[in-house]
Design an enzyme around this catalytic site. Structure first.
Site, short mmCIF file in Angstrom:
data_model
loop_
_atom_site.label_atom_id
_atom_site.label_comp_id
_atom_site.label_asym_id
_atom_site.label_seq_id
_atom_site.Cartn_x
_atom_site.Cartn_y
_atom_site.Cartn_z
N SER A 136 0.82 -1.21 0.00
CA SER A 136 0.00 0.00 0.00
C SER A 136 0.86 1.27 0.00
O SER A 136 1.71 1.44 -0.87
CB SER A 136 -0.97 -0.05 1.18
OG SER A 136 -1.97 0.93 1.08
N ASP A 270 -9.66 -3.32 -6.02
CA ASP A 270 -9.01 -2.49 -5.01
C ASP A 270 -9.51 -1.05 -5.10
O ASP A 270 -9.27 -0.37 -6.10
CB ASP A 270 -7.49 -2.54 -5.20
CG ASP A 270 -6.72 -1.95 -4.05
OD1 ASP A 270 -7.30 -1.18 -3.27
OD2 ASP A 270 -5.51 -2.23 -3.94
N HIS A 299 -7.10 -5.75 -0.61
CA HIS A 299 -6.01 -4.79 -0.40
C HIS A 299 -5.29 -5.09 0.92
O HIS A 299 -4.06 -5.13 0.97
CB HIS A 299 -6.57 -3.37 -0.40
CG HIS A 299 -5.54 -2.29 -0.29
ND1 HIS A 299 -4.96 -1.69 -1.39
CD2 HIS A 299 -4.97 -1.71 0.81
CE1 HIS A 299 -4.08 -0.79 -0.96
NE2 HIS A 299 -4.07 -0.78 0.36
#
Length: 324
Positions: A136, A270, A299
């Site tokens: 991320s 996502d 995610h």
């Protein structure tokens, strides 16, 4: 590459100050010190995990153990929390009590980049090659690290569900930006009140919040208890607010300069980096190793798919490791 052993693997836990901020480090493997002062038995390679946000090392506990076993226990696998995202143990403050001027705004996005570079400088010998595995916002941090410290011996960077551009314009970003940038202070009082609940009640609340998952990693449940700390939440939300404002344009220059070292892994559903972000970067870098998830992983893969992700990464890196 993978080991079939289910025996417990060596796991060392530390709470340290890095850039003056409380930092949680989990180290998988027998190597506890990789500084230049150690013996000549240093490994050739370190796998270092750069977390997402919340940047709590505990979320990656199962992931680093699975990765370490998948690598036949040949290399250390470390995860370093973001500055101030952990609840320090009793007797340790969130910020080091010292007269020395440490990094300005260490809890901000830029500070988190310098925090990781500082950790490597102080704890890892320059002779050790690195595999950086980022998740991320950790992917943005990793690209910045490679940009600012070209001397790092990065063998590979694996960027999982990379939030490296247009975060505020993503579906989740449109929802969260007003909350993070204008209303985040309103969340502090409820968190403060919840912090007084007994640990058992906190655990029940976390389990209730994650009830929709078929299987949930137990370490994720225990780690989530940290989110009842006002200090942790304040630093997490502050960093997130900066993400919305600062992660705008993709750093294509750094990507181009390091393309052969990078592996991108995008999700199909996502809401932080939607599929058209994948389509566009794939078009801009047709020779890059840019993959689209075919397994439907979320995610926040650490909640329920750590072992599956670790297995995929060991497969991706087999050729690199055989050349060492």
């Amino acid at each position: 590459m993978r080991s079939g052993s289910e025996e417990p693997v060596p796991l060392h836990e530390e709470f340290i100050y890095c850039c003056g901020a409380a930092t949680h480090v989990l180290k998988c493997g027998p190597w506890k010190d990789l500084s230049k002062d150690e013996s000549k038995n240093l490994p050739r390679l370190l796998f270092m995990i750069i977390p997402g946000n919340p940047g709590l090392a505990g979320y990656y506990r199962t992931f680093i153990q699975a990765l370490y076993c998948g690598l036949n226990q040949q290399y250390p696998v470390w995860v370093v929390s973001h500055a101030g995202h952990c609840k320090p143990p009793s007797g340790m403050e969130m910020i080091e009590d010292t007269d020395i001027k440490e990094l300005e705004d260490v809890f901000g996005l830029n500070g988190q980049v310098e925090h990781k570079l500082n950790f490597l400088k102080k704890n890892v010998s320059k002779d050790i090659k690195l595999v950086l595995i980022a998740h991320s916002i950790g992917c943005y941090i990793t690209l910045e690290m490679m940009k600012r410290a070209s001397e790092l011996q990065v063998l590979r960077s694996v960027l999982l569900f990379p939030t490296i551009e247009r975060m505020a314009q993503s579906p989740q970003g449109k929802l969260m930006t007003p909350l993070l940038c204008k209303l985040r202070y309103a969340l502090y009082m409820p968190v403060y009140l919840l912090s007084f609940l007994p640990e058992g009640v906190k655990t029940s609340l976390v389990r209730f919040a994650l009830r929709g998952m078929k299987t949930c990693d137990e370490s994720s449940i225990t780690t989530s208890i940290n989110l009842f700390s006002v200090d942790c939440i304040a630093n997490i939300l502050y960093m997130a607010s900066q993400e919305m404002m600062k992660v705008v344009e993709r750093d294509s220059t750094t990507i181009k300069q390091n393309l052969k070292k990078l592996i991108f892994y995008y999700g199909t559903g996502d809401s932080w980096c939607p599929q058209h972000y994948y389509d566009e970067i794939k078009m801009d870098f047709p020779d890059g190793d840019i993959r689209l998830c075919e397994k439907g992983l979320r995610h926040a893969f650490v909640l329920d798919a750590s072992k599956e992700m670790a297995a995929m990464i060991t497969d991706w890196l087999q050729d690199d490791l055989t050349k060492l």
